[in-house]
Design an enzyme around this catalytic site. Structure first.
Site, short mmCIF file in Angstrom:
data_model
loop_
_atom_site.label_atom_id
_atom_site.label_comp_id
_atom_site.label_asym_id
_atom_site.label_seq_id
_atom_site.Cartn_x
_atom_site.Cartn_y
_atom_site.Cartn_z
N ASN A 29 0.82 -1.21 0.00
CA ASN A 29 0.00 0.00 0.00
C ASN A 29 0.85 1.26 0.00
OD1 ASN A 29 -2.83 -1.19 0.50
ND2 ASN A 29 -1.66 -2.10 2.17
N ASP A 83 -10.76 1.76 7.55
CA ASP A 83 -11.66 2.79 8.08
C ASP A 83 -12.07 2.52 9.53
OD1 ASP A 83 -13.38 4.85 8.48
OD2 ASP A 83 -14.82 4.28 6.94
N ASP A 155 -17.49 -16.80 -0.78
CA ASP A 155 -17.82 -18.14 -0.31
C ASP A 155 -17.29 -18.37 1.11
OD1 ASP A 155 -18.80 -20.79 -0.48
OD2 ASP A 155 -16.83 -21.51 -1.12
#
Length: 262
Positions: A29, A83, A155
């Protein structure tokens, strides 16, 4: 100086900035935080923008979209995002939050950007794990996936939901990238009895859409107005916003008619 937000591969917005306040990079990131005269602080995370002055819009919408359609919200799982303001909103319910994020370097770099960073991290009902395998095995009332999940992740996560649990995921904006939203609805519809797209009404600085999915809980039929009225210290979310979030223009109703499950 300016920064560019990629709305779609063919549409971009530019924002004038005054200075760069932070630049942090990890293996997966890149986080940059800028100062803007018009919008306050702006965080750019992997080319996606977060506006500090408007963080409450998404966090209130997603938290209470789940919280106000469930009688009880005891266990919540948040994956694939940073967040912490979302967790702050969820603490308005009597809930425990498992927050899965492996990149501690980037998460901790939001310390001055998220207004309730310390309050959330120090809450006794908040558990931060680097991966799902680090958590105790349990079933969740609400799972929030803050990146668009593939079918394998769907899933796996749906197996962690209670029978009346709610799964909310980020998707592409239905108006800007309707084909991507169609595909996301189809993927979720293969696993859930309810799969409905929504957006944040009146939010002009975002390219995000979302999907509400569940085995049996419905975002409109099961909405509990008294729970909304009991919420305190919210600036964006109310019953009108909740219902408007699911409204689609005529052309998109036609586009999604075979993909929406309600």
């Amino acid at each position: 100086m300016w920064i560019t937000q990629e709305i779609t591969p063919y549409l971009r917005k530019e924002y004038t900035i005054e200075a760069k306040l932070l630049d942090v990079r990890s293996e997966h990131n890149i986080l940059e935080i800028f100062k803007s005269k018009d919008f306050g602080e702006i965080a750019m995370l992997n080319r996606q923008l977060l506006f500090k002055n408007f963080l409450h819009i998404e966090s209130e919408l997603l938290a209470h979209m789940g919280g106000c359609t469930k009688k009880e919200l005891k266990e919540v799982l948040i994956v694939d995002g940073f967040d912490l303001e979302l967790a702050h909103q969820l603490f308005k319910y009597d809930t425990h939050i498992d927050f899965v994020q492996a990149d501690e370097k980037i998460l901790d770099s939001f310390i001055s950007f998220f207004p309730h960073f310390h309050e959330v991290k120090n809450n006794k009902n908040f558990t931060h794990a680097k991966q799902l395998l680090d958590l105790d095995i349990k079933k969740y009332d609400l799972i929030l996936c803050l990146q668009e999940p593939d079918i394998h992740k769907i899933d796996g996560l749906k197996r962690m939901l209670k029978e009346d649990g709610v799964f909310i995921s980020v998707a592409k904006h239905p108006l800007l990238e309707h084909v991507s939203m169609q595909n996301a609805l189809k993927n979720l519809g293969d696993f859930f009895a309810v799969a409905m797209p929504f957006v944040a009404p009146l939010r002009i600085l975002s390219n995000k859409g979302y999907i509400y999915a569940s085995f049996k809980t419905h975002p409109l039929k099961d909405l509990m107005a008294p729970k909304i009225e009991a919420l305190t210290s919210v600036r964006y979310y109310n019953e009108d916003i909740h219902r408007a979030a699911f409204a689609l223009p005529k052309n998109l109703q036609e586009v999604f008619k075979d993909n929406i499950k309600s």
